[in-house]
Design an enzyme around this catalytic site. Structure first.
Site, mmCIF file in Angstrom:
data_model
loop_
_atom_site.group_PDB
_atom_site.id
_atom_site.type_symbol
_atom_site.label_atom_id
_atom_site.label_comp_id
_atom_site.label_asym_id
_atom_site.label_seq_id
_atom_site.Cartn_x
_atom_site.Cartn_y
_atom_site.Cartn_z
ATOM 1 C CB SER A 135 -0.949 -0.045 1.206
ATOM 2 O OG SER A 135 -1.926 0.966 1.138
ATOM 3 C CG ASP A 255 -6.874 -1.623 -3.946
ATOM 4 O OD1 ASP A 255 -7.401 -0.820 -3.156
ATOM 5 O OD2 ASP A 255 -5.689 -1.979 -3.872
ATOM 6 C CG HIS A 285 -5.752 -1.799 -0.233
ATOM 7 N ND1 HIS A 285 -4.927 -1.327 -1.235
ATOM 8 C CD2 HIS A 285 -5.147 -1.470 0.941
ATOM 9 C CE1 HIS A 285 -3.880 -0.732 -0.697
ATOM 10 N NE2 HIS A 285 -3.982 -0.811 0.618
#
Length: 320
Positions: A135, A255, A285
């Site tokens: 991320s 996502d 995600h």
């Protein structure tokens, strides 16, 4: 410094050392001083097998290297990798104002100083070495790579933040108005909160566990954090061609936190001759921490196959 009171662990009441032993790894925890602040660091080493390579892991926004993120570290260690991880400045048990990311170059540099300390040590300098970023940690990892390109055998990204979704982009009007306060508003936690955790985790039971992390940041995003993330995304996109290392980048097509185009653009524009893009239909995600086990295990299988193959392919040089 955050409180050092150890909370109940997500795995229950089993003592930490006993838990790690049950997973086939040895865990160590310490603090590492950098020019930009002190980092909380961890290592996860395989207990009963030789080390094939080292991996240096960076977590995402508001998270830390403990709680569920360490399950990624434990998996790699169980495959025969020495894993090193550090709480980013402003996160977990590291120094800094909680989730203030006003200068991502310094934040990346702090973690990189710890990673290079381990990577260049006698135990690991002769082995292949990989950076792993999840991320927002993917953006930090890319900045680390740009600061030390020759040090790494390969890169692994899980749902990296290279392109900000439209609903996450900070309002230019809002940033302008805050900017008129001559930087005084930079640390204010007043930006819109788009409830990212709920968009990141598909498995409801894992969402409960992640939400129970006592070190997770739950406040609104800070002005300087959103300003800086927008800048960093533009910078990384403009420098994709600088990426020459082998890499694997993974993204779920559903996502709701980072754009799958982050991984697509990296794959299309990077100069690397050895590059792999994995898109997972319908996944959210958090590919490893937040998906149902069958989905997470598919991602882990792909990651393991990729890194094992690169260790064999590039292992003779300890790097590129």
């Amino acid at each position: 410094m955050p409180s050092e009171i150890t909370p109940k662990n997500f795995w229950g009441d089993m003592p930490e050392e006993e838990y790690y032993t049950s997973q086939g790894v040895r865990n160590t925890q310490s603090y590492f001083s950098t020019p930009h602040g002190k980092l909380f660091t961890q290592s996860f080493l395989p207990l009963d097998q030789p080390v094939k390579a080292s991996v240096y892991m960076t977590h995402g926004y508001g998270s830390d290297t403990g709680w569920l993120f360490q399950k990624i570290c434990i998996n790699f260690a169980s495959w025969g990798y020495a894993v090193f991880a550090a709480d980013l400045l402003g996160h977990g048990r590291s120094d800094g104002l909680r989730c203030y990311m006003g200068d991502m170059e310094k934040i990346a540099s702090a973690s990189l100083s710890f990673f290079l300390h381990a990577r260049r040590s006698e135990s690991y300098s002769h082995l292949p070495a990989f950076l792993f970023g999840e991320s927002m940690g993917g953006a930090a990892t890319m900045l680390m790579y740009f600061q030390s390109e020759d040090a790494w055998t390969g890169l692994i990204f899980s749902a990296p933040l290279f392109v900000m979704p439209e609903n996450m982009k900070p309002s230019k009007v809002r940033l302008f108005l805050y900017g008129m306060l001559f930087g005084l508003a930079d640390t204010w936690a007043t930006m819109p909160d788009n409830k990212m955790v709920g968009k990141a985790i598909k498995d409801p039971e894992k969402l409960k566990i992640i939400a129970g992390n006592p070190r997770r940041y739950t406040g609104p995003p800070r002005v300087g954090t959103m300003r800086e993330l927008a800048r960093v995304c533009e910078y990384i996109q403009a420098n994709f061609a600088r990426v020459t290392a082998p890499f694997l980048t993974c993204h779920g097509t559903s996502d709701g936190v980072t754009c799958p185009s982050s991984s697509r653009l990296l794959y299309e524009k990077a100069s690397s001759r050895d590059k792999t893009l994995k898109l997972y239909e319908g996944m959210y995600h958090s590919l490893i921490q937040g998906e149902p086990d069958e989905n997470a295990n598919l991602v882990l299988k792909d990651v393991r196959e990729w890194i094992d193959e690169r260790v064999v392919r590039y292992g003779g040089s300890g790097g590129l």
